[in-house]
Design a protein around this motif. Structure first.
Motif, short mmCIF file in Angstrom:
data_model
loop_
_atom_site.label_atom_id
_atom_site.label_comp_id
_atom_site.label_asym_id
_atom_site.label_seq_id
_atom_site.Cartn_x
_atom_site.Cartn_y
_atom_site.Cartn_z
N LYS A 150 0.97 -1.22 -0.10
CA LYS A 150 -0.17 0.08 0.11
C LYS A 150 0.82 1.14 0.06
N THR B 38 -3.23 -0.08 -4.72
CA THR B 38 -4.66 -0.22 -4.26
C THR B 38 -4.98 -1.34 -3.82
N GLU C 231 -7.79 -2.95 -0.99
CA GLU C 231 -8.89 -2.66 -0.15
C GLU C 231 -8.96 -3.92 0.78
N TYR D 181 -7.47 -6.34 -4.62
CA TYR D 181 -6.45 -5.50 -5.21
C TYR D 181 -7.08 -4.87 -6.46
N ASN E 54 -4.36 0.45 -10.30
CA ASN E 54 -4.20 2.07 -10.66
C ASN E 54 -2.90 2.26 -11.54
#
Length: 322
Positions: A43, A48, A50, A59, A62
């Protein structure tokens, strides 16, 4: 390979899916605490991921440039390659040249998300907006006979072409000597520069700059550029810039040790869209028109002109007669 890198590769292969910490711990043979710590490191690197109490970790891709993510995708032989990633820089080639003057270690890589004073051949400005391109410069030590340095640009074009094809399936064409084209629009330029010692006048370092329009919707370009400039993707990219950068570095350093022998030139020729076409070249204030018959084993352009054959190691193709 570190747990962080293992997880990154696993998540990148399974985007948008949840995985519990318990399952990840079992599959990778680590404790749940170790998994959690590695995910926190990812991270911080810009990945990214969550976290959901009932479902685990997910995942989402990005496109933030990340030194850690690029290095994680490199082969073991390149894991220690010095890599500088900046949010913004005037020019990555200038960064590399400054490092060369300071006698920095070679090889070395400089990247920026945007350039505020990017430039190409003949000092022309190169628009380098944030989040949409790859602006990469390599700082290298001269290899072998400097008479073969001219092959470095053609070798770099071949390496970038290979990386694009392997990661995206897109086949770009090469315009001698330093540009890559897609659908008759330029998507990549390559600029090689030498750094000399002021006292000895000897070349001490080489800088190779690679500028790629990665994701640039046509409507975002100035009207005067829309017919000339393209990008690899006009809609949502299928890969990230980090992935393509890692592939470019992998292909470049696989080719670099032997580039002076020109073994790659058959591939370069096969993807040139100039061979067999009539072109106009500009050399200083002189314009030359002729038919491109070949690119020789030194990377020079071979022309048939009304006054006889010419072999050119410099110049700019200003027009291709399709």
């Amino acid at each position: 390979m570190t747990l962080q890198n293992q997880l990154w590769q696993f998540f990148d292969a399974h985007p948008d899916r949840y995985f519990s910490g318990e399952k990840l711990a079992q599959d990778f043979g680590y404790s749940r605490t170790a998994i959690w710590k590695a995910i926190q490191q990812l991270k911080k690197a810009g990945v990214t991921i969550e976290s959901h109490p009932q479902q685990g970790y997910r995942y989402q891709r990005n496109d933030v440039l990340s030194q850690a993510l690029i290095q994680a995708a490199l082969p073991a032989s390149l894991q220690s390659l010095p890599l500088t990633v900046l949010a913004s820089a005037p020019s990555t080639n200038q960064l590399a040249k400054t490092a060369a003057v300071q006698q920095a270690t070679t090889p070395q890589v400089f990247l920026a998300d945007e350039q505020t004073a990017g430039y190409g051949r003949y000092g022309r400005g190169f628009q380098s907006p944030a989040h949409s391109g790859i602006y990469l410069s390599l700082l290298l030590a001269p290899m072998q006979d400097l008479s073969q340095v001219g092959l470095l640009t053609t070798a770099t074009a071949t390496a970038v072409m290979r990386a694009i094809r392997k990661t995206t399936g897109i086949q770009v064409a090469i315009k001698w000597v330093n540009d890559l084209y897609l659908n008759h629009k330029k998507v990549c330029g390559i600029l090689s520069e030498a750094v000399s010692d002021m006292e000895t006048q000897q070349i001490t370092s080489l800088v190779v700059g690679i500028g790629i329009d990665f994701y640039l919707p046509n409507t975002s370009l100035p009207l005067e550029l829309q017919a000339k400039v393209g990008s690899l993707f006009q809609t949502t990219p299928t890969i990230t810039r980090n992935q393509l950068i890692a592939a470019i570095l992998t292909e470049f350093f696989a080719l670099y040790p032997t580039y002076p022998n020109g073994a790659f030139l058959n591939e370069y020729r096969a993807h040139s869209f100039l061979i067999g076409r009539r072109v106009t070249l500009q050399i200083g204030d002189r314009a030359i028109e002729g038919d491109v018959t070949d690119i020789d084993d030194h990377g020079q352009l071979c022309l048939a002109t009304p006054t006889g054959p010419l072999t050119l190691n410099a110049g700019e193709v200003t027009k291709v007669h399709f």
